[in-house]
Design a protein around this motif. Structure first.
Motif, PDB file in Angstrom:
ATOM      1  N   GLY A  38     -28.268  15.867  29.642  1.00 55.96           N
ATOM      2  CA  GLY A  38     -28.444  16.460  28.786  1.00 55.96           C
ATOM      3  C   GLY A  38     -29.783  16.885  27.325  1.00 55.96           C
ATOM      4  N   MET A  39     -29.923  15.438  27.125  1.00 57.78           N
ATOM      5  CA  MET A  39     -30.483  15.653  26.076  1.00 57.78           C
ATOM      6  C   MET A  39     -31.882  16.421  26.467  1.00 57.78           C
ATOM      7  SD  MET A  39     -30.310  13.830  24.170  1.00 57.78           S
ATOM      8  CE  MET A  39     -31.309  13.564  23.262  1.00 57.78           C
ATOM      9  N   GLY A  59     -25.921  20.941  28.867  1.00 56.21           N
ATOM     10  CA  GLY A  59     -25.897  20.057  27.947  1.00 56.21           C
ATOM     11  C   GLY A  59     -24.031  20.049  28.000  1.00 56.21           C
ATOM     12  N   ILE A  63     -22.160  16.108  29.284  1.00 58.29           N
ATOM     13  CA  ILE A  63     -21.265  15.894  28.039  1.00 58.29           C
ATOM     14  C   ILE A  63     -19.847  15.026  28.744  1.00 58.29           C
ATOM     15  CG2 ILE A  63     -19.879  16.679  25.325  1.00 58.29           C
ATOM     16  CD1 ILE A  63     -22.446  17.609  24.926  1.00 58.29           C
ATOM     17  N   LYS A  80     -24.152   6.732  24.204  1.00 61.33           N
ATOM     18  CA  LYS A  80     -24.697   8.385  24.907  1.00 61.33           C
ATOM     19  C   LYS A  80     -23.761   9.278  24.458  1.00 61.33           C
ATOM     20  CE  LYS A  80     -26.494   5.289  28.591  1.00 61.33           C
ATOM     21  NZ  LYS A  80     -26.124   4.076  28.305  1.00 61.33           N
ATOM     22  N   LEU A  84     -25.330  13.022  22.771  1.00 64.20           N
ATOM     23  CA  LEU A  84     -25.285  14.281  22.969  1.00 64.20           C
ATOM     24  C   LEU A  84     -24.710  15.028  22.686  1.00 64.20           C
ATOM     25  CD1 LEU A  84     -24.613  13.220  27.346  1.00 64.20           C
ATOM     26  CD2 LEU A  84     -26.442  14.521  25.744  1.00 64.20           C
ATOM     27  N   GLU A  87     -26.542  16.239  19.436  1.00 65.67           N
ATOM     28  CA  GLU A  87     -28.004  17.406  19.790  1.00 65.67           C
ATOM     29  C   GLU A  87     -26.864  18.662  20.046  1.00 65.67           C
ATOM     30  OE1 GLU A  87     -31.570  16.867  20.866  1.00 65.67           O
ATOM     31  OE2 GLU A  87     -30.929  15.303  19.291  1.00 65.67           O
TER      32      GLU A  87
END
Length: 176
Positions: A38-39, A59, A63, A80, A84, A87
């Motif tokens: 995801g990052m 991503g 999520i 986490k 996400l 971001e």
């Protein structure tokens, strides 16, 4: 795309192949892999605008996973998920929500004693600060990340951040 990013993309694609052939059992290492996917997806969506839609979907799908998982274990997944989401807000240019979620991710990671993830959230927030021209705040986040990585024993990461901070401090001094 070349250099380190090409390698990251290759590793991501390899991980995707493994996911399609593995059982439904989630091991902690693979869960962290989903987080990193995801990052990577959200970072690459910002960096490679010609592939933004594809990477943004990576991503967003991570999520969704973490939103479901957080329902069963806030302790393991709140930080986490918050990172996400931060971001994603960064990708959308929404500074207010991005920094709200970076700070949540940092707090959850700290409260839940995930020192390495607290460091990661601070580094991510620092990069967002730099993108929006908030150099002084970036230095604050980097210093917090250094503290996390020092406590965690990740001296190589501390040296990398030291270099970034030194370069930023020099550029701030030169502009005054």
């Amino acid at each position: 795309m070349d250099g380190p990013d090409e390698e990251i993309k290759e590793w991501y694609e390899l991980g995707e192949k493994v996911d399609r052939t593995s059982t439904q059992i989630l091991f902690p290492r693979r869960i962290f892999g989903f987080f990193i996917d995801g990052m990577i997806g959200l970072s690459f969506a910002r960096k490679y605008t010609d592939e933004r839609e594809m990477w943004e979907e990576v991503g967003n799908s991570m999520i969704s996973k973490f939103q479901r998982w957080r329902e069963s274990s806030e302790w393991n997944f709140a930080n986490k998920l918050s990172l996400l989401l931060a971001e994603r807000y960064f990708l959308e240019g929404d500074q207010e929500n991005a920094f709200e979620h970076y700070d949540k991710a940092i707090k959850y990671a700290c409260d839940h004693r995930f020192i390495h993830e607290e460091g990661l959230a601070n580094v991510a927030a620092a990069k967002c600060c730099l993108h929006f021209g908030r150099t002084k705040e970036a230095l604050e986040y980097y210093n917090k990340a250094k503290d996390c990585y020092t406590r965690w024993g990740a001296t190589a990461l501390v040296r990398i951040i030291d270099k970034r901070c030194c370069n930023l401090t020099n550029s701030v001094s030169m502009s005054m």
